[in-house]
Motif scaffolding. Structure first.
Motif, PDB file in Angstrom:
ATOM      1  N   ASP A  47       0.805  -1.225   0.000  1.00 36.25           N
ATOM      2  CA  ASP A  47       0.000   0.000   0.000  1.00 36.25           C
ATOM      3  C   ASP A  47       0.835   1.271   0.000  1.00 36.25           C
ATOM      4  O   ASP A  47       0.523   2.250  -0.688  1.00 36.25           O
ATOM      5  CB  ASP A  47      -0.890   0.069   1.253  1.00 36.25           C
ATOM      6  CG  ASP A  47      -1.591  -1.223   1.566  1.00 36.25           C
ATOM      7  OD1 ASP A  47      -0.893  -2.183   1.961  1.00 36.25           O
ATOM      8  OD2 ASP A  47      -2.815  -1.270   1.426  1.00 36.25           O
ATOM      9  N   ARG A  48       1.887   1.271   0.797  1.00 36.18           N
ATOM     10  CA  ARG A  48       2.630   2.501   1.047  1.00 36.18           C
ATOM     11  C   ARG A  48       4.020   2.144   1.559  1.00 36.18           C
ATOM     12  O   ARG A  48       4.371   0.983   1.731  1.00 36.18           O
ATOM     13  CB  ARG A  48       1.901   3.367   2.076  1.00 36.18           C
ATOM     14  CG  ARG A  48       1.733   2.694   3.435  1.00 36.18           C
ATOM     15  CD  ARG A  48       0.851   3.521   4.366  1.00 36.18           C
ATOM     16  NE  ARG A  48       0.748   2.910   5.700  1.00 36.18           N
ATOM     17  CZ  ARG A  48      -0.006   3.394   6.675  1.00 36.18           C
ATOM     18  NH1 ARG A  48      -0.708   4.504   6.477  1.00 36.18           N
ATOM     19  NH2 ARG A  48      -0.054   2.799   7.860  1.00 36.18           N
TER      20      ARG A  48
ATOM     21  N   PHE B  50       5.317  -0.242  -1.245  1.00 40.78           N
ATOM     22  CA  PHE B  50       4.977   0.475  -2.477  1.00 40.78           C
ATOM     23  C   PHE B  50       6.226   0.811  -3.276  1.00 40.78           C
ATOM     24  O   PHE B  50       6.274   0.629  -4.501  1.00 40.78           O
ATOM     25  CB  PHE B  50       4.212   1.759  -2.143  1.00 40.78           C
ATOM     26  CG  PHE B  50       3.795   2.541  -3.360  1.00 40.78           C
ATOM     27  CD1 PHE B  50       2.704   2.151  -4.104  1.00 40.78           C
ATOM     28  CD2 PHE B  50       4.513   3.665  -3.759  1.00 40.78           C
ATOM     29  CE1 PHE B  50       2.315   2.870  -5.247  1.00 40.78           C
ATOM     30  CE2 PHE B  50       4.147   4.383  -4.884  1.00 40.78           C
ATOM     31  CZ  PHE B  50       3.039   3.988  -5.628  1.00 40.78           C
TER      32      PHE B  50
ATOM     33  N   THR C 101       7.555  -2.244  -4.953  1.00 42.69           N
ATOM     34  CA  THR C 101       6.720  -2.587  -6.103  1.00 42.69           C
ATOM     35  C   THR C 101       7.139  -1.780  -7.318  1.00 42.69           C
ATOM     36  O   THR C 101       7.298  -2.322  -8.430  1.00 42.69           O
ATOM     37  CB  THR C 101       5.237  -2.330  -5.774  1.00 42.69           C
ATOM     38  OG1 THR C 101       4.830  -3.219  -4.731  1.00 42.69           O
ATOM     39  CG2 THR C 101       4.358  -2.551  -6.989  1.00 42.69           C
TER      40      THR C 101
ATOM     41  N   GLN D 160      -2.665  -5.340  -0.907  1.00 42.71           N
ATOM     42  CA  GLN D 160      -3.190  -4.091  -0.341  1.00 42.71           C
ATOM     43  C   GLN D 160      -3.996  -4.399   0.912  1.00 42.71           C
ATOM     44  O   GLN D 160      -4.991  -5.118   0.864  1.00 42.71           O
ATOM     45  CB  GLN D 160      -4.079  -3.377  -1.356  1.00 42.71           C
ATOM     46  CG  GLN D 160      -4.637  -2.056  -0.857  1.00 42.71           C
ATOM     47  CD  GLN D 160      -5.515  -1.380  -1.893  1.00 42.71           C
ATOM     48  OE1 GLN D 160      -6.379  -2.019  -2.483  1.00 42.71           O
ATOM     49  NE2 GLN D 160      -5.283  -0.106  -2.120  1.00 42.71           N
TER      50      GLN D 160
ATOM     51  N   LEU E 243      -1.881   2.921  -4.665  1.00 45.46           N
ATOM     52  CA  LEU E 243      -2.011   1.868  -5.670  1.00 45.46           C
ATOM     53  C   LEU E 243      -3.126   2.140  -6.675  1.00 45.46           C
ATOM     54  O   LEU E 243      -3.152   1.531  -7.753  1.00 45.46           O
ATOM     55  CB  LEU E 243      -2.253   0.518  -4.987  1.00 45.46           C
ATOM     56  CG  LEU E 243      -1.041  -0.090  -4.282  1.00 45.46           C
ATOM     57  CD1 LEU E 243      -1.444  -1.324  -3.487  1.00 45.46           C
ATOM     58  CD2 LEU E 243       0.066  -0.435  -5.279  1.00 45.46           C
TER      59      LEU E 243
END
Length: 242
Positions: free
Chosen positions: A11-12, A16, A19, A33, A41
Motif C-alpha cells: 500500500d505505502r 509500495f 513494487t 493491499q 495503488l
C-alpha cells in the motif's frame, strides 16, 4: 517469458517503493493491499498500471491469504519472487514494569512472523513453478539475538527473531527444489511501521527500496548452494544472525 513477483504490504512505504522498483526491473507485480482507502495503488502512473495487479490481502488472516493466492493463480501459472514485506510495530515503551500490550504483541507475531509463512505455503506451487523460486523476507536487526540493545520492543523483536528462524527452515525446504530465501534488514527508515509516517530515520523508504532491489537482483544470480539463507542489509552488507 515475463517475470512475476508478489509483494505484501504494498500500500505505502517500503512495500509500495519496492513494487515500483520491481516494475522497473521488468516484473509484473501482484501488490498486496491491506488499506483499501490508501490512494497510492489506485493512482499509479499510466505506464505502470498494467504491470501492477492489486489484491486485497491481510497476511494475518488465512482466508484472505488463500483468496489472494487463488486470484494470483487465475492470472499466472508461476511466480518468480515473493517479497514478504508486510509488517507492523508498536508498544515500544511497554516493559516488565508495566504497559505491555499482549494483544498487540500477538498481532505483531501474526503479521511479522506467521504471515510470511502463510504466504509461502499458499503460493508454494506457483513459486516452485517459477524460474527463480526466491522468497525475500524483510526482517530487521531487531531479530538478532546477541546484539539487541533495547529495553522494550518485545513484540517487534520477538517477531523478527521468529521470522529469521522461519526463513532458515523455509530455505531448507526450497533448497531441495532449486529455490532459496533471502533475509533483508532494510535499514532505519522513515516509514509507516507504527501506523503513521515517522519523522525519524536515516533513509527514506525509496532509498531503501532501490538498495533492496539491487540486493535481490544480485542474490538471484548467485549460483552457490547455500546451507543457510543470506541475511543482508539494504546495501548488500552481510548481517549476523546472532
Amino acid at each position: 517469458m515475463g517475470k512475476y513477483a508478489v509483494v505484501t504490504g504494498a500500500d505505502r512505504g517500503l512495500g509500495f517503493a519496492l513494487t515500483m522498483e520491481l516494475v522497473k526491473e521488468g516484473y509484473t507485480v501482484f501488490a498486496g493491499q491491506f488499506l483499501s482507502d490508501w490512494p497510492a495503488l489506485s493512482e499509479l502512473p499510466e505506464e505502470t498500471r498494467d504491470r501492477v495487479i492489486v489484491l486485497e490481502l491481510d497476511v494475518s488472516d488465512e482466508v484472505s491469504v488463500r483468496e489472494a493466492a487463488g486470484r494470483i493463480a487465475a492470472r499466472t501459472d508461476r511466480i518468480d519472487l515473493l517479497v514478504n514485506n508486510a509488517g507492523i510495530a508498536g508498544n515500544q515503551e511497554g516493559n516488565i514494569h508495566g504497559g505491555l500490550d499482549y494483544e498487540r504483541l500477538q498481532k505483531m507475531y501474526q503479521v511479522n512472523a506467521v504471515g510470511p509463512l502463510r504466504m509461502a505455503e499458499a503460493l508454494s506451487g506457483l513459486l516452485l513453478a517459477g524460474e527463480r523460486k526466491l522468497v525475500v523476507n524483510i526482517s530487521s536487526e531487531a531479530g538478532q539475538i546477541n546484539q539487541t540493545w533495547r529495553e522494550g520492543w518485545y513484540g517487534y523483536c520477538m517477531s523478527k527473531a521468529a521470522l529469521n528462524i522461519q526463513s532458515n527452515i523455509l530455505h531448507n525446504e526450497l533448497r531441495k527444489h532449486g529455490g532459496k530465501v533471502l533475509v533483508i534488514h532494510p535499514g532505519w527508515m522513515r516509514s509507516y511501521m507504527g501506523g503513521t509516517l515517522s519523522e525519524h530515520g536515516a533513509i527514506s523508504t525509496e532509498e531503501a527500496a532501490v538498495g533492496i532491489a539491487g540486493v535481490i537482483a544480485a542474490y538471484s544470480e548467485e549460483t552457490e548452494d547455500r546451507a543457510h539463507p543470506a541475511f543482508r542489509d539494504y546495501t548488500g552488507a552481510e548481517m549476523s544472525w546472532t
